[in-house]
Scaffold this active site. Structure first.
Site, short mmCIF file in Angstrom:
data_model
loop_
_atom_site.label_atom_id
_atom_site.label_comp_id
_atom_site.label_asym_id
_atom_site.label_seq_id
_atom_site.Cartn_x
_atom_site.Cartn_y
_atom_site.Cartn_z
N GLY A 46 33.73 40.01 37.93
CA GLY A 46 34.92 39.94 39.03
C GLY A 46 34.58 39.61 40.30
CD GLN A 51 34.01 42.15 45.99
OE1 GLN A 51 34.72 41.47 44.80
NE2 GLN A 51 32.62 42.75 45.42
CB CYS A 89 30.39 47.05 43.84
SG CYS A 89 31.56 46.19 44.82
CG LEU A 90 29.30 41.07 42.46
CD1 LEU A 90 30.19 39.74 42.11
CD2 LEU A 90 27.92 40.48 41.97
CG HIS A 131 35.47 46.74 40.28
ND1 HIS A 131 34.48 47.89 40.25
CD2 HIS A 131 35.35 46.00 41.36
CE1 HIS A 131 33.70 47.48 41.15
NE2 HIS A 131 34.17 46.58 41.94
CD GLU A 132 36.90 42.23 41.24
OE1 GLU A 132 36.88 42.36 42.36
OE2 GLU A 132 35.99 42.62 40.59
CG HIS A 135 37.00 45.01 45.76
ND1 HIS A 135 35.86 45.79 46.61
CD2 HIS A 135 36.00 44.64 44.56
CE1 HIS A 135 34.78 45.88 46.00
NE2 HIS A 135 34.68 45.40 44.88
NI NI Z 1 33.16 45.37 43.50
#
Ligand code: NI
Length: 170
Positions: A46, A51, A89-90, A131-132, A135
Site C-alpha cells: 500500500g 509518502q 512501513c515503506l 494503515h494508509e 498516513h
Molecule cells: Ni506506511
C-alpha cells in the site's frame, strides 16, 4: 508512470493531515499512476500520497493481487472485532511490529474516474487500508504500538522475504 521517492520518517509531511481532493482530474490520475508504480517497485502492499510528498487524501493498496485506488477514503462500518498482525512501513524500512486492527471494514471514497465507490474488505487488505488512512491523518504504525519493545528490527534478507507474506508493508 514514474517511480517517485518515498518520504522517510522525520520528514514533516508524514505528520500532517492530508487535504481532501476536490476534483479527480488528470493531475490526480497522474499521481495515482505514479503511486501504483512506486508501490509495486518498492515492493509494498500500500501507499498513501503523503509518502510521495503530496499532501492529498489518495491511497492505493495491492494485497493478494488485488489493486485498489481510493480517493478521499473514509472507513465506515468497522467491525468491533480486532486482530493483531505485523506491519512495516515503506517510510520506515527495516522495522516491523504487531498492530491491533479491525478485522472487517467498509471503505467509501471515489474511484480514479471520480465515481463514488464502496469496498468491503477484511484481513490483510483491511489492515492495509487502515494503515494508509492513518498516513492521511499523520499517524504511523509505530504510534499504535504501546510497548515499543515489541518493535523488531528486520536483520537479514531471508527474514525480510519471510515477512513479505506475513505482514502489511505499506
Ligand atoms: Ni506506511
Amino acid at each position: 508512470m514514474t517511480v517517485r521517492r518515498i518520504v522517510q520518517l522525520g520528514e514533516p509531511i508524514l505528520r500532517q493531515k492530508a487535504k481532501k481532493v476536490h476534483r479527480v482530474d488528470d493531475s490526480i490520475r497522474h499521481l495515482i499512476d505514479d503511486m501504483i508504480e512506486t508501490m509495486i517497485d518498492a515492493p509494498g502492499s500500500g501507499l498513501a500520497a503523503p509518502q510521495v510528498n503530496v499532501p492529498l487524501r489518495v491511497i492505493v493498496t495491492h494485497v493478494d493481487d488485488e489493486l485498489r485506488v481510493v480517493v478521499n477514503p473514509e472507513i465506515v462500518d468497522a467491525s468491533e472485532e480486532m486482530e493483531e498482525g505485523y506491519e512495516g512501513c515503506l517510510s520506515m524500512p527495516g522495522w516491523t511490529g504487531p498492530v491491533d486492527r479491525t478485522i472487517q471494514i467498509t471503505v467509501r471514497g471515489l474511484s480514479n474516474s471520480g465515481k463514488p465507490i464502496k469496498i468491503k474488505s477484511e484481513g490483510w487488505e483491511a489492515r492495509a487500508f487502515q494503515h494508509e488512512v492513518d498516513h492521511l491523518n499523520g499517524i504511523m504504525f509505530i504510534d499504535r504500538i504501546d510497548d515499543k519493545s515489541k518493535l523488531h528490527r528486520v536483520e537479514t534478507e531471508a527474514e525480510e522475504e519471510e515477512l513479505e507474506e506475513q505482514q502489511v508493508f505499506a
